[in-house]
Design a protein around this motif. Structure first.
Motif, PDB file in Angstrom:
ATOM      1  N   MET A  23       0.844  -1.182   0.000  1.00 34.59           N
ATOM      2  CA  MET A  23       0.000   0.000   0.000  1.00 34.59           C
ATOM      3  C   MET A  23       0.893   1.250   0.000  1.00 34.59           C
ATOM      4  N   ALA A  24       0.540   2.210  -0.819  1.00 36.00           N
ATOM      5  CA  ALA A  24       1.327   3.433  -0.926  1.00 36.00           C
ATOM      6  C   ALA A  24       1.164   4.300   0.323  1.00 36.00           C
ATOM      7  N   ARG A  25       2.251   4.967   0.673  1.00 37.66           N
ATOM      8  CA  ARG A  25       2.205   5.894   1.810  1.00 37.66           C
ATOM      9  C   ARG A  25       1.406   7.115   1.429  1.00 37.66           C
ATOM     10  N   LYS A  26       0.489   7.498   2.289  1.00 35.62           N
ATOM     11  CA  LYS A  26      -0.305   8.695   2.036  1.00 35.62           C
ATOM     12  C   LYS A  26       0.396   9.902   2.626  1.00 35.62           C
ATOM     13  N   ARG A  27       0.280  11.020   1.922  1.00 39.66           N
ATOM     14  CA  ARG A  27       0.839  12.268   2.414  1.00 39.66           C
ATOM     15  C   ARG A  27      -0.175  13.363   2.155  1.00 39.66           C
ATOM     16  N   ILE A  28      -0.581  14.037   3.209  1.00 40.64           N
ATOM     17  CA  ILE A  28      -1.546  15.131   3.095  1.00 40.64           C
ATOM     18  C   ILE A  28      -0.941  16.357   3.745  1.00 40.64           C
ATOM     19  N   ARG A  29      -1.046  17.480   3.043  1.00 39.32           N
ATOM     20  CA  ARG A  29      -0.540  18.742   3.583  1.00 39.32           C
ATOM     21  C   ARG A  29      -1.645  19.780   3.473  1.00 39.32           C
ATOM     22  N   ILE A  30      -1.873  20.491   4.560  1.00 39.28           N
ATOM     23  CA  ILE A  30      -2.894  21.527   4.607  1.00 39.28           C
ATOM     24  C   ILE A  30      -2.230  22.831   5.023  1.00 39.28           C
ATOM     25  N   ASP A  31      -2.334  23.845   4.179  1.00 42.96           N
ATOM     26  CA  ASP A  31      -1.786  25.167   4.475  1.00 42.96           C
ATOM     27  C   ASP A  31      -2.953  26.139   4.591  1.00 42.96           C
ATOM     28  N   LEU A  32      -3.016  26.852   5.702  1.00 38.24           N
ATOM     29  CA  LEU A  32      -4.116  27.780   5.954  1.00 38.24           C
ATOM     30  C   LEU A  32      -3.591  29.133   6.403  1.00 38.24           C
ATOM     31  N   GLU A  33      -4.434  30.130   6.227  1.00 37.50           N
ATOM     32  CA  GLU A  33      -4.125  31.458   6.741  1.00 37.50           C
ATOM     33  C   GLU A  33      -5.404  32.004   7.361  1.00 37.50           C
ATOM     34  N   ASP A  34      -5.311  32.511   8.611  1.00 35.19           N
ATOM     35  CA  ASP A  34      -6.509  33.041   9.250  1.00 35.19           C
ATOM     36  C   ASP A  34      -6.707  34.508   8.890  1.00 35.19           C
ATOM     37  N   SER A  35      -7.793  35.079   9.399  1.00 36.01           N
ATOM     38  CA  SER A  35      -8.147  36.457   9.054  1.00 36.01           C
ATOM     39  C   SER A  35      -7.131  37.478   9.576  1.00 36.01           C
ATOM     40  N   ASP A  36      -6.317  37.095  10.564  1.00 32.29           N
ATOM     41  CA  ASP A  36      -5.288  37.986  11.091  1.00 32.29           C
ATOM     42  C   ASP A  36      -3.967  37.869  10.335  1.00 32.29           C
ATOM     43  N   GLY A  37      -3.909  36.957   9.367  1.00 28.75           N
ATOM     44  CA  GLY A  37      -2.692  36.779   8.578  1.00 28.75           C
ATOM     45  C   GLY A  37      -1.748  35.711   9.111  1.00 28.75           C
ATOM     46  N   ALA A  38      -2.115  35.046  10.205  1.00 30.66           N
ATOM     47  CA  ALA A  38      -1.279  33.969  10.740  1.00 30.66           C
ATOM     48  C   ALA A  38      -1.406  32.749   9.830  1.00 30.66           C
ATOM     49  N   LYS A  39      -0.271  32.084   9.591  1.00 29.41           N
ATOM     50  CA  LYS A  39      -0.253  30.925   8.703  1.00 29.41           C
ATOM     51  C   LYS A  39      -0.095  29.644   9.512  1.00 29.41           C
ATOM     52  N   TYR A  40      -0.805  28.598   9.072  1.00 28.48           N
ATOM     53  CA  TYR A  40      -0.779  27.300   9.729  1.00 28.48           C
ATOM     54  C   TYR A  40      -0.476  26.233   8.690  1.00 28.48           C
ATOM     55  N   ASN A  41       0.397  25.294   9.043  1.00 30.81           N
ATOM     56  CA  ASN A  41       0.749  24.196   8.148  1.00 30.81           C
ATOM     57  C   ASN A  41       0.542  22.888   8.894  1.00 30.81           C
ATOM     58  N   PHE A  42      -0.246  21.997   8.315  1.00 39.33           N
ATOM     59  CA  PHE A  42      -0.474  20.677   8.881  1.00 39.33           C
ATOM     60  C   PHE A  42       0.023  19.651   7.878  1.00 39.33           C
ATOM     61  N   SER A  43       0.780  18.673   8.337  1.00 35.16           N
ATOM     62  CA  SER A  43       1.238  17.582   7.468  1.00 35.16           C
ATOM     63  C   SER A  43       0.919  16.257   8.133  1.00 35.16           C
ATOM     64  N   LEU A  44       0.367  15.361   7.356  1.00 38.41           N
ATOM     65  CA  LEU A  44       0.100  14.003   7.814  1.00 38.41           C
ATOM     66  C   LEU A  44       0.765  13.063   6.825  1.00 38.41           C
ATOM     67  N   GLU A  45       1.516  12.099   7.339  1.00 36.11           N
ATOM     68  CA  GLU A  45       2.170  11.114   6.482  1.00 36.11           C
ATOM     69  C   GLU A  45       1.976   9.735   7.071  1.00 36.11           C
ATOM     70  N   GLY A  46       1.869   8.753   6.183  1.00 36.23           N
ATOM     71  CA  GLY A  46       1.759   7.377   6.631  1.00 36.23           C
ATOM     72  C   GLY A  46       0.328   6.891   6.613  1.00 36.23           C
ATOM     73  N   ASN A  47      -0.083   6.276   7.711  1.00 43.72           N
ATOM     74  CA  ASN A  47      -1.418   5.708   7.809  1.00 43.72           C
ATOM     75  C   ASN A  47      -2.420   6.810   8.159  1.00 43.72           C
ATOM     76  N   VAL A  48      -2.891   7.535   7.153  1.00 42.32           N
ATOM     77  CA  VAL A  48      -3.838   8.628   7.351  1.00 42.32           C
ATOM     78  C   VAL A  48      -5.246   8.046   7.338  1.00 42.32           C
ATOM     79  N   THR A  49      -5.925   8.176   8.467  1.00 42.62           N
ATOM     80  CA  THR A  49      -7.281   7.633   8.571  1.00 42.62           C
ATOM     81  C   THR A  49      -8.297   8.763   8.634  1.00 42.62           C
ATOM     82  N   ARG A  50      -9.529   8.402   8.465  1.00 41.92           N
ATOM     83  CA  ARG A  50     -10.629   9.365   8.559  1.00 41.92           C
ATOM     84  C   ARG A  50     -10.642  10.024   9.928  1.00 41.92           C
ATOM     85  N   GLU A  51     -10.397   9.228  10.970  1.00 38.54           N
ATOM     86  CA  GLU A  51     -10.408   9.759  12.330  1.00 38.54           C
ATOM     87  C   GLU A  51      -9.312  10.808  12.529  1.00 38.54           C
ATOM     88  N   LYS A  52      -8.153  10.561  11.956  1.00 35.99           N
ATOM     89  CA  LYS A  52      -7.048  11.522  12.075  1.00 35.99           C
ATOM     90  C   LYS A  52      -7.382  12.824  11.344  1.00 35.99           C
TER      91      LYS A  52
END
Length: 132
Positions: free
Chosen positions: A1-30
């Motif tokens: 099974m291929a390794r899953k990689r998900i990256r989420i980049d966000l910016e809030d209304s104040d201009g702060a930036k957030y980066n989330f990365s998930l690698e490996g066994n990415v489940t719905r619950e995660k």
């Protein structure tokens, strides 16, 4: 099974930036935990939706999000709404392909109903299963 990689980049209304990365066994619950964290941080979509409708996938997701935030829908229903909204033809097979991709990505849940698939936005489906 291929390794899953998900990256989420966000910016809030104040201009702060957030980066989330998930690698490996990415489940719905995660993924739901990430969305809950975003909710706790009060990160919302910018005014006007924030997603440019410059691709077919973005347009289809806009139709789903706007017209079917709750309840189930089929590819035929999306086809009708898409052609009404954007006044351009699209093949049912193209819509079916994108809906299948959304299901693989965990954005929608799908189940067989008769001869076609019925879809539902995942976060709504999860709330119904777990109760209020």
């Amino acid at each position: 099974m291929a390794r899953k990689r998900i990256r989420i980049d966000l910016e809030d209304s104040d201009g702060a930036k957030y980066n989330f990365s998930l690698e490996g066994n990415v489940t719905r619950e995660k993924m739901l935990k990430i969305f809950e964290l975003m909710n706790l941080m009060n990160i919302e979509e910018p005014e006007g939706g924030g997603v440019p409708l410059d691709s077919i996938g973005a347009k289809i997701w806009n139709i789903i999000d706007k017209n079917f935030p709750m309840g189930k829908f089929t590819s035929s229903m999306i086809l009708e709404k898409y052609e009404d909204e954007y006044e351009e033809p699209i093949k049912l097979s193209v819509i079916s392909t994108y809906l299948s991709r959304f299901a693989v990505k965990g954005k929608v849940m799908r189940e067989k109903q008769g001869k076609e698939w019925a879809y539902q936005i995942l976060k709504i489906a999860q709330r119904e299963k777990s109760g209020p």
